[in-house]
Write an enzyme that holds these catalytic residues in place. Structure first.
Site, PDB file in Angstrom:
ATOM      1  N   GLU A 182       0.850  -1.199   0.000  1.00 32.83           N
ATOM      2  CA  GLU A 182       0.000   0.000   0.000  1.00 32.83           C
ATOM      3  C   GLU A 182       0.886   1.249   0.000  1.00 32.83           C
ATOM      4  OE1 GLU A 182      -2.379   1.581  -0.765  1.00 32.83           O
ATOM      5  OE2 GLU A 182      -3.994   1.584   0.715  1.00 32.83           O
ATOM      6  N   ASP A 183       0.364   2.316  -0.557  1.00 33.49           N
ATOM      7  CA  ASP A 183       1.138   3.558  -0.584  1.00 33.49           C
ATOM      8  C   ASP A 183       1.217   4.197   0.801  1.00 33.49           C
ATOM      9  OD1 ASP A 183      -1.583   4.245  -0.560  1.00 33.49           O
ATOM     10  OD2 ASP A 183      -1.469   5.603  -2.275  1.00 33.49           O
ATOM     11  N   ASP A 221      -3.300   5.941   6.441  1.00 27.11           N
ATOM     12  CA  ASP A 221      -3.654   7.253   6.987  1.00 27.11           C
ATOM     13  C   ASP A 221      -4.599   7.010   8.170  1.00 27.11           C
ATOM     14  OD1 ASP A 221      -4.062  10.025   7.124  1.00 27.11           O
ATOM     15  OD2 ASP A 221      -5.519  10.059   5.507  1.00 27.11           O
ATOM     16  N   PHE A 243      -0.527  16.376   3.880  1.00 26.82           N
ATOM     17  CA  PHE A 243      -1.004  15.713   2.674  1.00 26.82           C
ATOM     18  C   PHE A 243       0.154  15.628   1.686  1.00 26.82           C
ATOM     19  CE2 PHE A 243      -3.184  15.028  -1.309  1.00 26.82           C
ATOM     20  CZ  PHE A 243      -4.041  14.010  -0.945  1.00 26.82           C
ATOM     21  N   ARG A 294       0.748  11.820  -9.582  1.00 27.16           N
ATOM     22  CA  ARG A 294       1.244  10.462  -9.318  1.00 27.16           C
ATOM     23  C   ARG A 294       2.610  10.232  -9.951  1.00 27.16           C
ATOM     24  NH1 ARG A 294      -3.030   7.407  -7.131  1.00 27.16           N
ATOM     25  NH2 ARG A 294      -5.093   7.813  -7.967  1.00 27.16           N
TER      26      ARG A 294
END
Ligand code: IMP
Ligand code: MG
Length: 179
Positions: A99-100, A103, A152, A165
């Site tokens: 997963e990136d 959060d 963010f 991206r």
């Protein structure tokens, strides 16, 4: 890179490569002799995934899962939907989800619960980034690239409204930077 002009670098290309080599070596050591399936969570993890698989010196297979979380551009709602499912059963396999970013953790919670119903031999998580300040459920990240502050971030697969991206590093918007 022009598109990266509004960004400050949080983790450089070089820092990412170094950390990914370390993660790959650790994963190769831990999964030696096991039937490993690496599952890439679309779309954010794709760049990380492509680099990480090449850093794992083991026979392995790969698969992809698309998840979408309803909510604002920068806020996860916890309501998650599978938009594109795995192509193969994972029963009896050792699954490592790539997963990136974790959060709130709600996306990973949903995915782990869903994968458990398919009876893998094991299911663990490898996340490039973790923002613990925003956790809403406890997720054990088995392999973690970097812990980051409550900012963010974009680039290296992570988007803002589907853009950014393709920035080759992890960046944060400069103060006053146009989003
Ligand atoms: P969670 O369910 O709140 O843990 O959010 C997981 C998903 O939200 C990630 O897979 C990302 O797609 C997205 N996300 C969370 N934080 C960021 C960020 O800082 N930048 C870009 N996407 C993010
Ligand atoms: Mg994501």
């Amino acid at each position: 890179m022009k598109i990266a002009e509004p960004l400050d670098v949080l983790h450089s290309k070089e820092a990412l490569a170094t950390r990914i080599a370390e993660l790959g070596a650790q994963i190769a050591k831990d999964y030696a002799g096991k039937e490993l399936v690496l599952v890439c969570v679309l779309k954010g993890a794709t760049l990380f995934f492509a680099d990480l698989v090449r850093a794992i010196d083991l026979p392995l297979s790969i698969d992809f899962i698309g998840l979408s979380s309803y909510g604002e551009a920068t806020e996860s709602s916890g309501v998650v939907k599978i938009t594109s499912d795995l192509t193969k059963p994972i029963q009896g396999k050792h699954v490592l989800v790539i997963e990136d970013i974790v959060d709130t953790g709600l996306t990973m919670r949903y995915l782990l619960d869903n994968l458990a119903t398919r009876h893998p031999a094991s299911a663990k998580i490898c996340a490039l980034l973790h923002k613990p300040a925003r956790a809403r459920t406890k997720i054990d990240i088995d392999y973690l690239g970097f812990t980051i502050p409550d900012l963010f971030v974009v680039g290296y697969g992570l988007d803002y409204g589907e853009k950014m991206r393709n920035v080759p590093f992890i960046g944060v918007m400069k103060p006053g930077g146009v989003k």
